[in-house]
Design an enzyme around this catalytic site. Structure first.
Site, PDB file in Angstrom:
ATOM      1  N   ASP A   1       0.842  -1.206   0.000  1.00 39.74           N
ATOM      2  CA  ASP A   1       0.000   0.000   0.000  1.00 39.74           C
ATOM      3  C   ASP A   1       0.879   1.258   0.000  1.00 39.74           C
ATOM      4  OD1 ASP A   1       0.845  -0.245   2.623  1.00 39.74           O
ATOM      5  OD2 ASP A   1      -1.138   0.019   3.530  1.00 39.74           O
TER       6      ASP A   1
ATOM      7  N   GLU B 208       9.276  -4.806  10.303  1.00 42.15           N
ATOM      8  CA  GLU B 208       9.758  -3.499   9.810  1.00 42.15           C
ATOM      9  C   GLU B 208      10.241  -2.616  10.962  1.00 42.15           C
ATOM     10  OE1 GLU B 208       7.008  -1.443   7.245  1.00 42.15           O
ATOM     11  OE2 GLU B 208       8.303   0.316   7.095  1.00 42.15           O
TER      12      GLU B 208
HETATM   13  O1  KIV Z   1       3.550  -1.159   1.652  1.00 38.33           O
HETATM   14  C1  KIV Z   1       4.702  -1.601   1.604  1.00 38.33           C
HETATM   15  O2  KIV Z   1       5.443  -1.397   0.643  1.00 38.33           O
HETATM   16  C2  KIV Z   1       5.158  -2.419   2.732  1.00 38.33           C
HETATM   17  C3  KIV Z   1       6.629  -2.614   2.855  1.00 38.33           C
HETATM   18  C4  KIV Z   1       7.212  -1.414   3.503  1.00 38.33           C
HETATM   19  C5  KIV Z   1       6.966  -3.869   3.575  1.00 38.33           C
HETATM   20  O3  KIV Z   1       4.394  -2.844   3.527  1.00 38.33           O
END
Ligand code: KIV
Length: 263
Positions: free
Chosen positions: A44, A181
């Protein structure tokens, strides 16, 4: 990375080799990064990189379905993860209804949801109804407004214990892997040893089961800000701007098109 991964081959990779995950939002880039990745995440984060918004919170199901379909078209041989947007999995009924849309309206292989122990009942409900789930613990971008910013996790012993509980809860609920993360490296390493499913890090150090980066960050295309954990493998923005400037100059000077580019 020629053979399409499955949740089984992804799980069997733990302790054997590090897994590579990269985000993509369209068919063009999905095709380019397919040979170099085990899993493609339609994150997202597209709401920031592609839609120009300041965070991910206004991402909609329709946006995710559109971009996931595009990625599936470009990378037919890849294991594809569709991020569930903020507000689409606050209760079991909505979570299942929206995840079923992902499976029925795209070729994605699983969904990803943010949250730990507090979301374990949702993960359980999805996995027991045939939806493969990738968890996401640690720094949760969808909590940016409620937490007043992006905060690295695992700095206090209370946070460390909570992260371990989160990881265990998500695993017990049936997630086949998880993203971790923005977590102190030693804590991410401990969590990786605590669970049997692959733990894919982003800003979580080297001692995890794999890494994920946002493609527009690692290719140096996103200029708004660069988190500490992002390595820019090329300076994409400069390269693109230089090429565009050259085109613009050549159109104005009538250097382009030459005979070679003319019917
Ligand atoms: O939305 C995204 O790109 C993510 C990554 C940061 C893992 O969730």
């Amino acid at each position: 990375m020629n053979k399409k991964m499955t949740i089984n081959s992804i799980q069997k990779s733990k302790g054997v080799r590090p897994l590579v995950m990269i985000t993509a939002y369209d068919a063009l880039f999905a095709k380019l990064l397919e040979p170099s990745s085990d899993m493609i995440l339609v994150g997202d984060s597209l709401n920031m990189s592609f839609a120009g918004k300041s965070d991910t919170l206004s991402t909609t199901m329709d946006q995710m379905l559109y971009h996931t379909n595009a990625v599936c078209m470009g990378a037919k041989n890849s294991f594809i993860i569709c991020d569930m947007p903020f507000g689409t999995y606050t209760n079991k009924t909505d979570a299942l209804k929206n995840s079923i849309r992902v499976f029925q309206e795209t070729d994605a292989d699983c969904v990803k949801i943010e949250g730990g122990e507090d979301k374990a009942d949702i993960v359980k409900h999805l996995t027991s109804n045939g939806i493969a789930v990738c968890g996401h613990i640690g720094l949760l971008p969808q909590s940016v407004r409620s937490e007043g910013g992006y905060k690295v996790k695992g700095k206090t012993s209370k946070e460390q214990l909570q992260l371990i509980e989160d990881a265990r809860a998500i695993e017990s609920a049936g997630a086949f892997c998880m993203v971790i993360e923005g977590v102190k490296a030693e804590v991410a390493s401990e969590i990786t040893n605590c669970v049997d499913i692959p733990v894919i890090g982003i800003g979580a150090g080297a001692n995890v089961d794999g890494q994920v980066l946002v493609f527009s960050d690692m290719l140096g295309l996103f200029e708004e800000f660069t988190p500490k954990f992002v390595k820019k493998y090329i300076d994409g923005a400069t390269l693109v701007k230089e090429a565009l400037k050259q085109y613009s100059d050549e159109v104005q000077s009538r250097e382009f098109p030459t005979e070679e580019y003319t019917y």
